[in-house]
Design a protein around this motif. Structure first.
Motif, PDB file in Angstrom:
ATOM      1  N   ASP A 147       1.033  -1.091  -0.005  1.00  0.00           N
ATOM      2  CA  ASP A 147      -0.120   0.265  -0.118  1.00  0.00           C
ATOM      3  C   ASP A 147       0.896   1.132  -0.038  1.00  0.00           C
ATOM      4  O   ASP A 147       1.089   1.855   0.879  1.00  0.00           O
ATOM      5  CB  ASP A 147      -1.041   0.001   1.412  1.00  0.00           C
ATOM      6  N   LEU A 154       0.669   4.230  -1.040  1.00  0.00           N
ATOM      7  CA  LEU A 154       0.112   5.298  -0.444  1.00  0.00           C
ATOM      8  C   LEU A 154      -1.016   5.195   0.401  1.00  0.00           C
ATOM      9  O   LEU A 154      -2.092   4.837   0.035  1.00  0.00           O
ATOM     10  CB  LEU A 154      -0.514   6.201  -1.673  1.00  0.00           C
ATOM     11  N   ARG A 155      -0.592   4.917   1.845  1.00  0.00           N
ATOM     12  CA  ARG A 155       0.710   5.174   2.228  1.00  0.00           C
ATOM     13  C   ARG A 155       0.871   4.132   3.372  1.00  0.00           C
ATOM     14  O   ARG A 155       1.867   4.182   3.993  1.00  0.00           O
ATOM     15  CB  ARG A 155       0.516   6.642   2.913  1.00  0.00           C
ATOM     16  N   GLU A 171      -6.649   6.190   9.697  1.00  0.00           N
ATOM     17  CA  GLU A 171      -6.985   7.082   8.494  1.00  0.00           C
ATOM     18  C   GLU A 171      -8.266   6.459   7.828  1.00  0.00           C
ATOM     19  O   GLU A 171      -8.420   5.271   7.926  1.00  0.00           O
ATOM     20  CB  GLU A 171      -5.700   6.793   7.567  1.00  0.00           C
ATOM     21  N   GLY A 191      -8.025   9.019   3.469  1.00  0.00           N
ATOM     22  CA  GLY A 191      -6.891   9.846   3.309  1.00  0.00           C
ATOM     23  C   GLY A 191      -6.705  10.713   4.587  1.00  0.00           C
ATOM     24  O   GLY A 191      -5.530  11.122   4.885  1.00  0.00           O
ATOM     25  N   ASN A 207      -1.997   8.800   8.946  1.00  0.00           N
ATOM     26  CA  ASN A 207      -1.229   7.941   8.303  1.00  0.00           C
ATOM     27  C   ASN A 207      -0.042   8.424   7.523  1.00  0.00           C
ATOM     28  O   ASN A 207       0.091   8.016   6.475  1.00  0.00           O
ATOM     29  CB  ASN A 207      -2.309   6.796   7.370  1.00  0.00           C
ATOM     30  N   THR A 231      -6.326   1.823   8.621  1.00  0.00           N
ATOM     31  CA  THR A 231      -6.447   2.481   7.495  1.00  0.00           C
ATOM     32  C   THR A 231      -7.544   2.047   6.304  1.00  0.00           C
ATOM     33  O   THR A 231      -7.887   0.809   6.836  1.00  0.00           O
ATOM     34  CB  THR A 231      -4.891   2.477   6.704  1.00  0.00           C
ATOM     35  N   THR A 232      -8.008   2.876   5.458  1.00  0.00           N
ATOM     36  CA  THR A 232      -8.840   2.255   4.630  1.00  0.00           C
ATOM     37  C   THR A 232      -8.799   1.026   4.000  1.00  0.00           C
ATOM     38  O   THR A 232      -9.638   0.257   3.866  1.00  0.00           O
ATOM     39  CB  THR A 232      -9.072   3.321   3.640  1.00  0.00           C
ATOM     40  N   GLY A 235      -5.182  -0.643   3.481  1.00  0.00           N
ATOM     41  CA  GLY A 235      -3.673  -1.301   3.544  1.00  0.00           C
ATOM     42  C   GLY A 235      -3.934  -2.350   4.664  1.00  0.00           C
ATOM     43  O   GLY A 235      -3.420  -3.428   4.705  1.00  0.00           O
ATOM     44  N   TRP A 262      -7.985   0.432  -3.635  1.00  0.00           N
ATOM     45  CA  TRP A 262      -8.744   1.436  -2.947  1.00  0.00           C
ATOM     46  C   TRP A 262     -10.241   0.759  -3.131  1.00  0.00           C
ATOM     47  O   TRP A 262     -10.828   0.752  -4.116  1.00  0.00           O
ATOM     48  CB  TRP A 262      -8.912   2.788  -3.705  1.00  0.00           C
TER      49      TRP A 262
HETATM   50  C1  MLT Z   1      -5.071   2.882   3.019  1.00  0.00           C
HETATM   51  O1  MLT Z   1      -4.867   2.096   3.560  1.00  0.00           O
HETATM   52  O2  MLT Z   1      -6.092   3.130   2.163  1.00  0.00           O
HETATM   53  C2  MLT Z   1      -4.150   3.953   2.754  1.00  0.00           C
HETATM   54  O3  MLT Z   1      -2.892   4.005   3.152  1.00  0.00           O
HETATM   55  C3  MLT Z   1      -4.708   5.556   2.682  1.00  0.00           C
HETATM   56  C4  MLT Z   1      -3.766   6.754   3.358  1.00  0.00           C
HETATM   57  O4  MLT Z   1      -3.770   7.076   4.245  1.00  0.00           O
HETATM   58  O5  MLT Z   1      -3.230   7.299   2.251  1.00  0.00           O
END
Ligand code: MLT
Length: 237
Positions: free
Chosen positions: A21, A23-24, A66, A69, A79, A98-99, A101, A144
């Protein structure tokens, strides 16, 4: 290369899963362990994160959350890998949700071996695979919300590219890997621009995370490998 959860096979697991992942989340995890965090524990939901982290001494824990984002209210940090400095994370366990990752990590946590990859620790992940030679490897792009992501697939291509350069013993698997290699070859000299064009990169730019994007684009910047010690818990190899 697989994107979780929709595209990842559900009836078997690889010998080694490389969760990506860029980003990020996996950039942040590598940076935190490199900066001296004791360990990272990943959660798909915030409620469980809060419950489990509550059992830890406050001075030994950090909560990172997170969604979309943006940082989650009630956590110590969001994050951003740039927040993972030795003075902040040193000696602590980072409890993180996180969303995408951390959900990707959970999806493959029963694999015999789980490591995390990102552009910044690409070579460390490759070195591990070259040394261990697992029979089957999945490069799991977090994507995503179940869909494709340009930056995770490009990173999978970067890993495959280095593997190919270092050994001719591996079979570069499926059509997805071939496509990932082509993507990496297209963007390898301009990874930041690839982020600028990607949908999550644009989302982060709208949230003023320009410096995060620059940081995450630095290929082979850190020689650190996060490895799963037990399901959901990652430590430095
Ligand atoms: C995620 O797990 O979707 C990310 O790492 C999103 C982010 O914080 O950029």
């Amino acid at each position: 290369v697989y994107h979780t959860p929709e595209l990842t096979p559900i009836d078997h697991l690889p010998d080694c899963a490389v969760v990506i992942d860029v980003l990020r989340a996996t950039t942040t995890i590598a940076t935190a362990l490199n900066a001296g965090a004791d360990s990272v524990q990943a959660f798909s939901d915030l409620t469980t994160l809060m419950q489990v982290s509550e059992t830890w001494p406050p001075e030994k824990r950090l909560r990172a959350g997170e969604r979309g984002g943006a940082p989650v209210e009630g956590c110590d940090m969001g994050n951003s890998p740039l927040d993972c400095t030795p003075d902040i994370v040193g000696g602590k366990r980072l409890f993180i949700t996180t969303t995408n990752g951390t959900r990707a990590l959970q999806r493959v946590e029963q694999s015999p071996s789980v490591i995390t990859g990102s552009l910044i620790n690409r070579q460390a992940a490759v070195n591990y695979l070259l040394h261990k030679q697992p029979e089957t490897v999945w490069l799991v792009g977090s994507g995503w919300e179940g869909g494709y992501s340009l930056e995770d697939t490009t990173c999978a291509g970067a890993i495959a590219d280095s593997l190919k350069q270092h050994t001719d013993k591996i079979d570069i698997g499926n059509d997805e890997v071939i496509a990932a290699l082509a993507l990496y070859h297209h963007w390898q000299d301009n990874l930041l621009e690839m982020f600028n064009q990607s949908s999550h990169g644009k989302r982060l730019l709208r949230l003023n995370c320009h410096e995060d994007l620059k940081y995450c684009s630095q290929i082979d910047y850190l020689d650190i490998l996060p490895i799963q010690k037990e399901p959901s818990i990652l430590v430095k190899l």
